[in-house]
Enzyme design. Structure first.
Site, PDB file in Angstrom:
ATOM      1  N   GLN A  93      -4.652   2.865  14.067  1.00 30.13           N
ATOM      2  CA  GLN A  93      -3.532   3.173  13.174  1.00 30.13           C
ATOM      3  C   GLN A  93      -3.837   2.499  11.840  1.00 30.13           C
ATOM      4  OE1 GLN A  93       0.203   1.942  14.861  1.00 30.13           O
ATOM      5  NE2 GLN A  93       1.411   2.987  13.318  1.00 30.13           N
ATOM      6  N   VAL A  95      -2.418   2.538   8.918  1.00 28.38           N
ATOM      7  CA  VAL A  95      -1.256   1.929   8.273  1.00 28.38           C
ATOM      8  C   VAL A  95      -0.256   1.598   9.385  1.00 28.38           C
ATOM      9  CG1 VAL A  95       0.670   2.299   6.668  1.00 28.38           C
ATOM     10  CG2 VAL A  95      -1.601   3.229   6.132  1.00 28.38           C
ATOM     11  N   HIS A  99       3.179   7.165  12.166  1.00 24.49           N
ATOM     12  CA  HIS A  99       2.989   8.428  11.442  1.00 24.49           C
ATOM     13  C   HIS A  99       2.299   9.441  12.336  1.00 24.49           C
ATOM     14  CE1 HIS A  99      -0.536   5.880  10.583  1.00 24.49           C
ATOM     15  NE2 HIS A  99      -1.246   6.985  10.423  1.00 24.49           N
TER      16      HIS A  99
END
Length: 149
Positions: A93, A95, A99
């Site tokens: 991931q 960030v 998302h």
């Protein structure tokens, strides 16, 4: 991660550049800055949540309804025959704000199914043991959202 330092929170709050394609009180969707193909969109919950398990049970359905809508729009808008919809949860991931990637897909576009090697269980017994571990974790453990209806 501090919400104030989160680039996706900045985009959601209009504090940072991002080519938005959708936004409402639940989610914000914008073009990935490093797309696999043109039209690759990221859909993020407006509220900062690092992982899927950090979303409340009440948030999951409305959020994924937005993901569903964006997937259809990406396919239609890009003239794609399908889409790849995926999310990482901690590992890979980039960030630490949950998302979902919505990537337009067409046959012979260069991507091969999943992006990692796949294998098989060594035996039915091994598969049964793994299934039992996951079932047990559903009834007791952190992040348990309760029984599945």
């Amino acid at each position: 991660m501090d919400e104030a330092a989160c680039i996706f929170c900045e985009i959601a709050a209009d504090g940072s550049a991002g080519h938005r394609v959708f936004e409402d009180a639940t989610a914000v969707a914008f073009l990935d800055a490093r797309p696999l193909f043109p039209g690759h969109v990221l859909v993020v919950p407006r509220r900062h949540a690092e992982t899927l398990t950090d979303l409340s049970a009440e948030e999951v359905g409305p959020f994924f309804a937005r993901v569903q809508r964006i997937a259809g729009a990406v396919e239609r808008g890009m003239g794609a025959t399908g889409s790849f919809v995926a999310a990482n949860n901690r590992v890979s991931q980039s960030v630490p704000h949950f998302h979902v990637h919505v990537v337009p897909r067409n046959r012979k576009d260069g991507l091969r199914g999943f992006f990692w090697p796949r294998g098989r269980y060594a035996s039915d017994e091994e598969a049964a043991e793994v299934a039992a571990r996951v079932r047990a974790a559903l009834t007791a453990g952190p992040g348990d959202a309760g029984p599945v209806p």
